[in-house]
Each structure stands twice: as C-alpha cells, then as structure tokens.
Write a protein that holds these residues in place. Structure first.
Motif, PDB file in Angstrom:
ATOM      1  N   SER A 151     -26.733 -41.945  12.271  1.00  0.00           N
ATOM      2  CA  SER A 151     -25.299 -42.201  12.236  1.00  0.00           C
ATOM      3  C   SER A 151     -24.622 -41.268  13.228  1.00  0.00           C
ATOM      4  N   PHE A 196     -22.732 -46.271  11.436  1.00  0.00           N
ATOM      5  CA  PHE A 196     -23.336 -45.851  10.172  1.00  0.00           C
ATOM      6  C   PHE A 196     -24.714 -46.489  10.140  1.00  0.00           C
ATOM      7  N   ASP A 197     -25.707 -45.674  10.393  1.00  0.00           N
ATOM      8  CA  ASP A 197     -27.050 -46.178  10.688  1.00  0.00           C
ATOM      9  C   ASP A 197     -27.838 -46.422   9.395  1.00  0.00           C
TER      10      ASP A 197
END
Lengths: 314, 314
Positions: free
Chosen positions: A205, A225-226
């Motif tokens: 992120s 937002f990973d």
C-alpha cells in the motif's frame, strides 16, 4: 510427537520446516519447475510472491503497521498538545487500543465515521513527508518498541520457516517479492534485514508521492490499498509477469493466489494456517474464504503447529 | 576526422563510443564509484535510470508509441467501419499524420479539444484489455511495421552506444532501469530483446489495471503519465532508492536528472544530444531547459555526432 526440524541445507529443503507432507509438497513443486521435463520453468519466470502480515511476520494482536501509526500519533500529540483535542490522537496518547478496535467494529456495522477520523489523523502525520524523514520516523519506532505480547523487538517477529522458504526458493533461482497490504515504505525499512528482500522487491500500500525541490515527498493521500484484487494488479504493474508461487494467509490474499494458479505454467499457492496457540496464535477469522478455496482447489495449507519446527528466531 | 569506435571490451569502456571526453567522463564516474576510496558506492546502491524515447531509441518523426496507437486505431476501424465516423480513427485509416500533429499544435495554443478526442479514442481501444491481449496486439505491430524514414524494424531503432552503456554499467554491478514517458507495457514488449532489461525493471506511463476473473485487465483510464516530476516519484515508488546515474534527452527528464544528482552519493546525469542530422536527426526542441541546466550544473551532454562511433545496429 512431531518430527524434529530438518538439518538439511537450504538447497535441498527449506530451513525451519518439519519433515511433513507440507514440506514435501514445497520440495516437489520446486523440483518439478527446476528439473528437466515438461513442467520445467525458465528461471526468469520463477517469480514468487509473499504476503507480509500473518505470512512473513505476526499480525496479532494488531498489525505492526497499526502499532507504528499509533506510536507516531502519540509522538505527534506530545509535540503538539492541541492535537489531543482530536479523538484518535487522544486514544494514541492514552494507549487506548479499544478506540481503534471499535473504529474497525463500527466499520463492520456500516458506520465509517470513526475509521475516517482515524484515517485523516494518520494521513495528517505523513503529509508532505520526505522519504528520508519517513525512514527516520519508522527507524525510531523499530528501535524503541517491542511486541506487546511476544516481548521481542518487532524486527524479531518474522517467521523463521518463511525466511527459510525465501532462501530455498532463491537457491532454485526464484525471484521473491513481498506483496503486502501494509505500507510499502514501512515494509521496506525491515525487508532487507529481516527477509533479505531489497526495497525494489517490496510492493505494498502506498501514499501518493510527488517530486518537490530535489526530494520525493508524500501527497498525504492514499494511492493504493494493496489488498484483495489490488494485489494481482499491483503484481502486474510492478513485475510484468504472473507469479508461479504465492504465499498468503487471509482472504486479502485470495485474488493473488488465484491469479498465481490461473496461468499456463505449473504453480503452487500456499496459505499459512494460524493454528499454534502456544507458539504464536490460533485464529482463522478473516481467512474463511481463502481456507475454503484452498480445500476446493488443492492449495497447500501449512500448519504452523505441525509443519513448522520453529516459529521465531533469536 | 573523429576517432574510430573503440574495440575495448564492455568491462573497460562502453561499446559503440568513440574515445572522446564524453566517454572518459563515463569511465571516470564508473571508476570513482567502483574503486576503493571515498567515492565508492556499494553495489546495491548503484542504480541507473534511462529514459527511452530519444535516449535508448529514436523518437522522430513521431514517438514509436504514437505510431503503434495509430496502427491500432486503423486496425480497429477496419474491423468496425462505424468507427471511421470519429475523426481520430478516420485520420488513422487515411494515414493522415497531420491530424495528430495538429492536435498537439492546438494543445500548445490552449485548445485541447482535438487532443482529448484522440485520448478518448486511444483509450477506447485498450478498455478492459487483458495483459495477454495487449501483448498480442503490440507484437503484431512490431512484426508488421517499419520505421517510416529509417526503413528498419522499430526493434532495430535502438542506439548501439546506449546498449553498450547499459552493459558497461552492469559489468560494474549497476542495476539499470528504464523510466519512460511511453507506456510501461509497450516498452516491456521490447526491453528484453532490445536492451536486455527485464519487464520488472521497466517503469513507464500506465493505464489503471484491475483484476477480473483470473486476469489483469486495463481499466481504460490513464493512471500515471510518467514524465517530468512524475519520474522521480515513480522511481521511488518502484525502486525505493535514489539513482546515482541517469540518462535522458529532453525537458521531461529534467526532474529525474535533478533528483539523481541531489543525493549524498556521487552521481552523474547525462543527456543524449541529438545533433546528428546525417545518421539520426538534429533537434533540440523540447530539450532547451535540460540543455541549459546541463550547462549550469555540469551534466554530461553526449554528442551523437561526435561521441558515438555508430548509432544503429544491423
């Protein structure tokens, strides 16, 4: 009695694993993609991706990144007393973790107000922060804090068998990446010393970054937002290849594991099962879908309790 | 008479360069950061970044990426005749490059309408396109077209001395990245075969990507235009280190070169000067600020005409 930790070298089996079917499945897969034969994969396609929280290091009782943010908020509020008028800063100073837990709880009940308040406060600390300043701030955190229940430095909260797996894969010409829902620049601070993974192989992120007067600084806005389906998209953007090995532990890793196993090359998806109340933690909340999928699709689920000879190093 | 191309090996000097002060400056810099002494830089910090258009391959009469987009538009319009009702598609089918030039010209005069029309048409081709489908589409372009004035395949339009420089730096434990204003996934298609740079070391402009049903597909929206100040920000996001060597050729590379030379380690910034009307092209439009800055800050300007023994390979 579970068998003892293997004494074999990194090249023949991953260190830290017991001699169980899980380890055999890892060794079989690596043999299959390395040995001459129809399943052989050229070294440059041997890409492995690892989630971080709950896969490479512990994520309970709170994400370590959250502990860092709370730590930074408390420091900011001590430096600027007016900040304590804002609830998240006050909770940070008071060490009131319930406030943060309830923000997440309210979110699950459809009320985002407290989570948004927290997000805004967290971003306000990082606004226009240069990369060097972030490095200093996070180094101070790692140097001055310890894990609340394990009592060890956060940098000693990595899982020995997963580091063993990284080295084992690398010994077979895999290139390993971290693909974390946590902050890319936060994970980079420890990825080298803890996992032997350099910063260019950390995906995570991130805040927006912009160039100003010779330095790269944060915009103070969340860019990526990973987590969940963002992980495969980020993998492509960063690596430009589909991995053939992926390890995760939660529903947030499901898309990454699915993407990994959906290519034309041999592949293996693996979940770390948190079933070791004695040495780490026992929970499956937040991993229900991933565990169900592992069952139907034959993904490997490694049991921390049964398959790992050790959990944490010294 | 300029001196002949050096016959030295890659490890002692970069191939394709004449024995001039420019080559000496490159060799001196590499010696300084590699040899024991106060300027020595550890190998993991030896990061080099290269612009692509006009730095690694030719960018005239049009960016190769633009030729690709026009090629794709024409193919789309041939497959769906109704598209020809839209001006950019009609211009593509008619081979009317003036239409595209005038879009840029109007933009410089403050009228973005035609450029926007072009952008929308270009994005419409790539909407929800899977990475494999893009690879097929761009492979077809490279296989079926030639450079309009040089008469060679686009994949043979790379600069031999710059490939020589890549290899020379790598022989001294540098890790080289491409940081292109062109499309990341487009450049990745040729970066391996033309420059020996793998996809994970290509940074560039990109569409948004999302995960759908086991595949990564484009959103059809522009995510990053990797030019100007975006370059240092992208370098940090991707690599997590500040480079110590950067090569570019235009004002769009100025921020990247400045960022590279603004760190605490020894560094070198270099511009490719397009002054070779006979073998390539002679122009400085779009590089005025960078060339001015090179003068004041002592950046190296390599003369294609004087410093390069050869320009294109066979």
């Amino acid at each position: 009695m579970p068998p003892e930790i293997s004494e074999f070298s990194t090249a023949s089996v991953p260190n830290g694993w017991r001699d169980t079917p899980a380890r055999a499945a890892l060794v079989d897969f690596v043999g299959r993609v390395c040995d001459p034969g129809p399943g052989q994969v050229p070294p440059n396609e041997r890409i492995a991706v690892f989630d971080n929280d709950g896969t490479l290091w512990t994520e309970k009782p709170t994400y370590i990144q959250l502990a860092f943010i709370i730590h930074s908020m408390a420091a900011a509020a001590r430096a600027d007393l007016s900040l304590e008028e804002q609830a998240p800063f006050k909770a940070a100073v008071d060490g009131d973790l319930n406030w943060f837990d309830s923000a997440v709880e309210q979110h699950h009940q459809g009320d985002d107000s407290r989570l948004k308040e927290f997000g805004a406060a967290a971003l306000s600390i990082a606004r226009a922060e240069a990369t060097d300043d972030f490095a200093r701030r996070s180094s101070e955190f790692f140097a001055s804090t310890r894990h609340p229940t394990l009592g060890r430095p956060y940098t000693a909260c990595g899982y020995v068998p997963m580091v063993g797996l990284l080295r084992y894969l690398e010994a077979h010409d895999f290139t390993c990446y971290i693909v974390s829902g946590g902050g890319r620049d936060f994970v980079r601070m420890v990825s080298g010393s803890m996992y032997g993974i350099p910063p260019e192989r950390v995906i995570g992120s991130s805040l927006g970054m912009e160039y100003r007067d010779g330095r790269v600084v944060t915009t103070g806005r969340l860019d990526v937002f990973d987590d969940g389906p963002a992980k495969p998209a980020q993998i492509w953007s960063h690596i430009g290849r589909r991995p053939i090995f992926a390890a995760g532990n939660s529903d947030g890793d499901l898309a990454m594991l699915e993407y990994t196993t959906n290519g034309s090359l041999p592949s293996l998806a693996m979940l770390v099962g948190h079933d070791d109340a004695e040495r780490e933690n026992a929970y499956s909340t937040g991993a229900e879908n991933a565990l169900r999928r592992a069952k139907t699709d034959g993904w490997l689920v490694a049991s921390m309790k049964d398959d790992w000879g050790t959990v944490f190093g010294d």
